[in-house]
Write a protein that holds these residues in place. Structure first.
Motif, PDB file in Angstrom:
ATOM      1  N   HIS A 217     149.501  34.961  51.939  1.00 16.69           N
ATOM      2  CA  HIS A 217     150.550  35.539  52.780  1.00 16.69           C
ATOM      3  C   HIS A 217     151.894  34.870  52.495  1.00 16.69           C
ATOM      4  CE1 HIS A 217     151.836  38.013  56.111  1.00 16.69           C
ATOM      5  NE2 HIS A 217     152.370  36.966  56.721  1.00 16.69           N
ATOM      6  N   TYR A 218     151.883  33.528  52.390  1.00 20.79           N
ATOM      7  CA  TYR A 218     153.145  32.824  52.165  1.00 20.79           C
ATOM      8  C   TYR A 218     153.606  32.930  50.708  1.00 20.79           C
ATOM      9  CZ  TYR A 218     151.907  30.977  56.721  1.00 20.79           C
ATOM     10  OH  TYR A 218     151.554  30.867  58.050  1.00 20.79           O
ATOM     11  N   ALA A 219     152.669  33.116  49.781  1.00 26.40           N
ATOM     12  CA  ALA A 219     153.064  33.384  48.399  1.00 26.40           C
ATOM     13  C   ALA A 219     153.749  34.745  48.295  1.00 26.40           C
ATOM     14  CB  ALA A 219     151.850  33.330  47.474  1.00 26.40           C
ATOM     15  N   LEU A 220     153.307  35.704  49.125  1.00 20.75           N
ATOM     16  CA  LEU A 220     153.973  37.005  49.176  1.00 20.75           C
ATOM     17  C   LEU A 220     155.394  36.874  49.713  1.00 20.75           C
ATOM     18  CD1 LEU A 220     151.022  39.204  50.477  1.00 20.75           C
ATOM     19  CD2 LEU A 220     152.149  39.432  48.253  1.00 20.75           C
ATOM     20  N   TYR A 221     155.630  35.888  50.584  1.00 21.01           N
ATOM     21  CA  TYR A 221     157.004  35.610  51.014  1.00 21.01           C
ATOM     22  C   TYR A 221     157.894  35.388  49.794  1.00 21.01           C
ATOM     23  CZ  TYR A 221     155.928  34.621  56.005  1.00 21.01           C
ATOM     24  OH  TYR A 221     155.579  34.696  57.323  1.00 21.01           O
ATOM     25  N   ALA A 222     157.368  34.613  48.826  1.00 21.55           N
ATOM     26  CA  ALA A 222     158.150  34.293  47.636  1.00 21.55           C
ATOM     27  C   ALA A 222     158.363  35.518  46.756  1.00 21.55           C
ATOM     28  CB  ALA A 222     157.460  33.184  46.832  1.00 21.55           C
ATOM     29  N   GLN A 223     157.417  36.451  46.783  1.00 23.02           N
ATOM     30  CA  GLN A 223     157.584  37.691  46.021  1.00 23.02           C
ATOM     31  C   GLN A 223     158.580  38.633  46.682  1.00 23.02           C
ATOM     32  OE1 GLN A 223     153.849  39.670  45.338  1.00 23.02           O
ATOM     33  NE2 GLN A 223     153.448  38.543  43.446  1.00 23.02           N
TER      34      GLN A 223
ATOM     35  N   GLY B 169     144.689  42.009  54.173  1.00 24.24           N
ATOM     36  CA  GLY B 169     145.820  42.554  53.434  1.00 24.24           C
ATOM     37  C   GLY B 169     146.534  41.560  52.552  1.00 24.24           C
ATOM     38  N   SER B 170     146.610  40.296  52.972  1.00 22.33           N
ATOM     39  CA  SER B 170     147.404  39.342  52.196  1.00 22.33           C
ATOM     40  C   SER B 170     146.809  39.093  50.811  1.00 22.33           C
ATOM     41  CB  SER B 170     147.545  38.021  52.958  1.00 22.33           C
ATOM     42  OG  SER B 170     146.282  37.447  53.220  1.00 22.33           O
ATOM     43  N   ARG B 171     145.480  38.918  50.726  1.00 24.32           N
ATOM     44  CA  ARG B 171     144.851  38.740  49.408  1.00 24.32           C
ATOM     45  C   ARG B 171     144.918  40.015  48.587  1.00 24.32           C
ATOM     46  NH1 ARG B 171     140.945  35.421  51.563  1.00 24.32           N
ATOM     47  NH2 ARG B 171     140.924  36.917  53.265  1.00 24.32           N
TER      48      ARG B 171
ATOM     49  N   GLU C 115     140.318  30.433  44.874  1.00 21.71           N
ATOM     50  CA  GLU C 115     141.383  31.402  45.056  1.00 21.71           C
ATOM     51  C   GLU C 115     142.182  31.081  46.323  1.00 21.71           C
ATOM     52  OE1 GLU C 115     139.502  35.257  44.989  1.00 21.71           O
ATOM     53  OE2 GLU C 115     138.305  34.716  43.230  1.00 21.71           O
ATOM     54  N   PHE C 116     143.254  31.827  46.519  1.00 16.59           N
ATOM     55  CA  PHE C 116     144.082  31.619  47.690  1.00 16.59           C
ATOM     56  C   PHE C 116     143.338  31.973  48.977  1.00 16.59           C
ATOM     57  CE2 PHE C 116     148.468  32.132  45.534  1.00 16.59           C
ATOM     58  CZ  PHE C 116     148.592  30.761  45.425  1.00 16.59           C
ATOM     59  N   SER C 117     143.589  31.195  50.012  1.00 13.89           N
ATOM     60  CA  SER C 117     143.134  31.555  51.351  1.00 13.89           C
ATOM     61  C   SER C 117     144.068  32.633  51.892  1.00 13.89           C
ATOM     62  CB  SER C 117     143.162  30.324  52.267  1.00 13.89           C
ATOM     63  OG  SER C 117     144.508  29.894  52.451  1.00 13.89           O
ATOM     64  N   VAL C 118     143.730  33.171  53.053  1.00 12.05           N
ATOM     65  CA  VAL C 118     144.534  34.239  53.631  1.00 12.05           C
ATOM     66  C   VAL C 118     145.973  33.792  53.879  1.00 12.05           C
ATOM     67  CG1 VAL C 118     143.611  33.642  55.919  1.00 12.05           C
ATOM     68  CG2 VAL C 118     144.752  35.825  55.576  1.00 12.05           C
ATOM     69  N   ASP C 119     146.164  32.583  54.421  1.00 15.01           N
ATOM     70  CA  ASP C 119     147.518  32.106  54.704  1.00 15.01           C
ATOM     71  C   ASP C 119     148.293  31.801  53.426  1.00 15.01           C
ATOM     72  OD1 ASP C 119     147.311  32.334  57.443  1.00 15.01           O
ATOM     73  OD2 ASP C 119     146.593  30.289  57.729  1.00 15.01           O
ATOM     74  N   GLU C 120     147.633  31.197  52.453  1.00 14.44           N
ATOM     75  CA  GLU C 120     148.307  30.892  51.190  1.00 14.44           C
ATOM     76  C   GLU C 120     148.824  32.152  50.519  1.00 14.44           C
ATOM     77  OE1 GLU C 120     146.551  27.423  48.690  1.00 14.44           O
ATOM     78  OE2 GLU C 120     144.879  28.370  49.727  1.00 14.44           O
TER      79      GLU C 120
END
Length: 498
Positions: free
Chosen positions: A36-42, A407-409, A29-34
């Motif tokens: 977080h940055y995927a949420l940037y795209a959302q 929070g990011s996950r 699964e995504f790490s915390v940073d991944e």
């Protein structure tokens, strides 16, 4: 190397590494940073609280189509492959510069350019930390190929001592994209400026092309400047405070240097040592200036490490050092030191394989869940989905966690449910989801790897929290972690937990 050309071996090594990356990328699964940055795209915006926007923008097309971690991770993999290609090309150009008729750098000839390029790429594939950038998209994953691109333009400048208008525009675009990737791209810009200043003639400063490049870069980073302007410069303020870290300690500095050698590998150190020892006789200032693409960011990050720092921050700098280290290893290879090079290479590859296996296994089973950092990579998908279902079933106003790294996950896997972080620290979640409405009922996620007391009993907290459910995460028959879900009622103001 007897039956294949060096360039073919480089392609084979990169291909094998890419296959391993993709296999791992589709497995975890995504790490915390991944996340977080995927949420940037959302949540597309001109910029963001903690970083410039390119790390989100570049993911937007895939994030809009799929939530598959493996598919989204095709982006960092492609960027890593491009970085390896650029390392090879920079090494070839550096070899040409050094062996140039009027260069006067060497007292003895270097091995072939292709061999230097191959060994530079092998250094990259044997560096454990750089595989992290290939699997997970970080701002550093973007900055690495852009830094190498600027280094390639610097080499072109040194070989021709002039730029066409097209060269200047390309340089400006690379600088602008680097600035959209990470604020520390300023260190790379300083390195490029150092190369220009090393030229005996400073006529570039009066050229239209130079100012056109500067204007192009400024236009590209204007979204970041505009967003910060309308948001009270919060991103710049945060990064300045974040970069300073905490109390400066010598032991942190020593540990940081040791970790750098461990995670990037002694092949870098050996190759660079041989290059500086045997390939710098009579070197001109311009060659020294090129080393600034490594030393400027590395020295700055290392000097700040006494106050705290993350090891991957120097990754783009190590990519830029690879051509020099590759040439040094080629020199050592030609001097019949192949035995030591092979030993170090296989030790580093073994470290990488052990790391991959460690991640896939779920980490080492210990008495304390907190002591297993790999547990953080498993369970968030099912926990996020369960949290979204419980939020809907209880008609709660959203989900809450007590640290932004949780929070990011939660926000990614429970999307589009709003997620609130119960601490006093301002962060991106405040911009995305705002504050919890007073009197709201919220579903609280607690994770065993990062425990906090329930946010009740204070005037600025919930009135009560009622346990609802729990979820144990297992891998290969071992319990990695546990999630607890509680319904917290009547929010009375900002949380006091940290």
């Amino acid at each position: 190397m007897r039956h294949q050309s060096p360039s073919s071996w480089a392609v084979i090594c990169v291909f094998i590494a890419a296959v391993v990356h993709l296999a791992l990328g589709f497995s975890i699964e995504f790490s915390v940073d991944e996340a977080h940055y995927a949420l940037y795209a959302q949540h597309l915006a001109w910029s963001y609280f903690d970083h410039p926007p390119l790390v989100g923008w570049i993911q937007w097309p895939l994030v809009a189509l799929t939530s598959s971690e493996g598919v989204i991770r095709l982006i960092p993999e492609l960027l890593w492959i491009v970085s390896c290609y650029l390392v090879y090309q920079v090494t070839i150009e550096l070899h040409r510069l050094i062996q140039g008729r009027n260069a006067g750098y060497l007292t003895s000839a270097l091995p072939s350019a292709n061999l230097c390029g191959l060994l530079a790429v092998l250094i990259i594939t044997a560096a454990p930390m750089l595989h992290v950038l290939a699997i997970g998209l970080l701002p550093d994953t973007l900055l690495a190929p852009l830094s190498l691109g600027l280094m390639l333009m610097a080499l072109r400048w040194l070989r021709k001592d002039r730029f066409s208008i097209g060269d200047w525009i390309v340089t400006g675009i690379l600088l602008g994209l680097a600035g959209l990737s990470k604020y520390t791209a300023a260190f790379t810009a300083f390195a490029l400026l150092f190369v220009f200043l090393s030229s005996p003639r400073k006529s570039w400063f009066t050229k239209v092309g130079f100012w056109l490049a500067a204007l192009t870069a400024l236009l590209l980073i204007s979204p970041v400047l505009y967003w910060n302007w309308v948001n009270d410069w919060i991103s710049f303020k945060y990064q300045l405070a974040h970069g300073g870290g905490g109390e400066w300690l010598w032991r942190r500095l020593a540990a940081y240097i040791g970790i750098q050698i461990l995670v990037f590998g002694p092949l870098f150190v050996l190759g660079t040592f041989v290059f500086l020892k045997d390939c710098m006789h009579g070197a001109k200032l311009s060659l020294v200036a090129l080393l600034g693409f490594f030393f400027i960011p590395f020295v700055i990050f290392t000097s700040l490490a006494g106050g705290g720092g993350l090891p991957h921050w120097t990754s783009p700098a190590w990519f830029c050092l690879a051509p020099f280290a590759g040439m040094g290893l080629a020199k050592a290879w030609a001097m019949q030191h192949r035995h030591w090079i092979r030993i170090l290479f296989f030790i580093q590859i073994a470290m990488c394989c052990i790391g991959f296996a460690y991640v896939l296994s779920g980490g080492i089973n210990t008495a304390s869940i907190k002591s297993n950092p790999i547990a953080d990579l498993y369970g968030w998908k099912i926990a996020g989905q369960k949290a979204a279902e419980l939020t809907k079933a209880t008609k709660a106003n959203g989900i809450a966690v007590q640290n932004w790294t949780l929070g990011s996950r939660a926000a990614w896997y429970a999307s589009p449910t709003p997620v609130f972080v119960l601490d006093q620290r301002q962060d991106q979640f405040d911009l995305w989801f705002g504050e919890i409405p007073v009197g709201a009922n919220i579903l609280l996620i607690s994770w065993s790897g990062m425990t906090y007391p329930l946010p009740v009993g204070n005037k600025s907290a919930f009135e009560a929290c009622q346990p609802l459910d729990s979820l144990e995460i297992e891998r290969f028959g071992r319990i990695l972690s546990k999630f607890d879900f509680s319904l917290c009622s009547n929010w009375r103001g900002p949380g006091t937990s940290e």
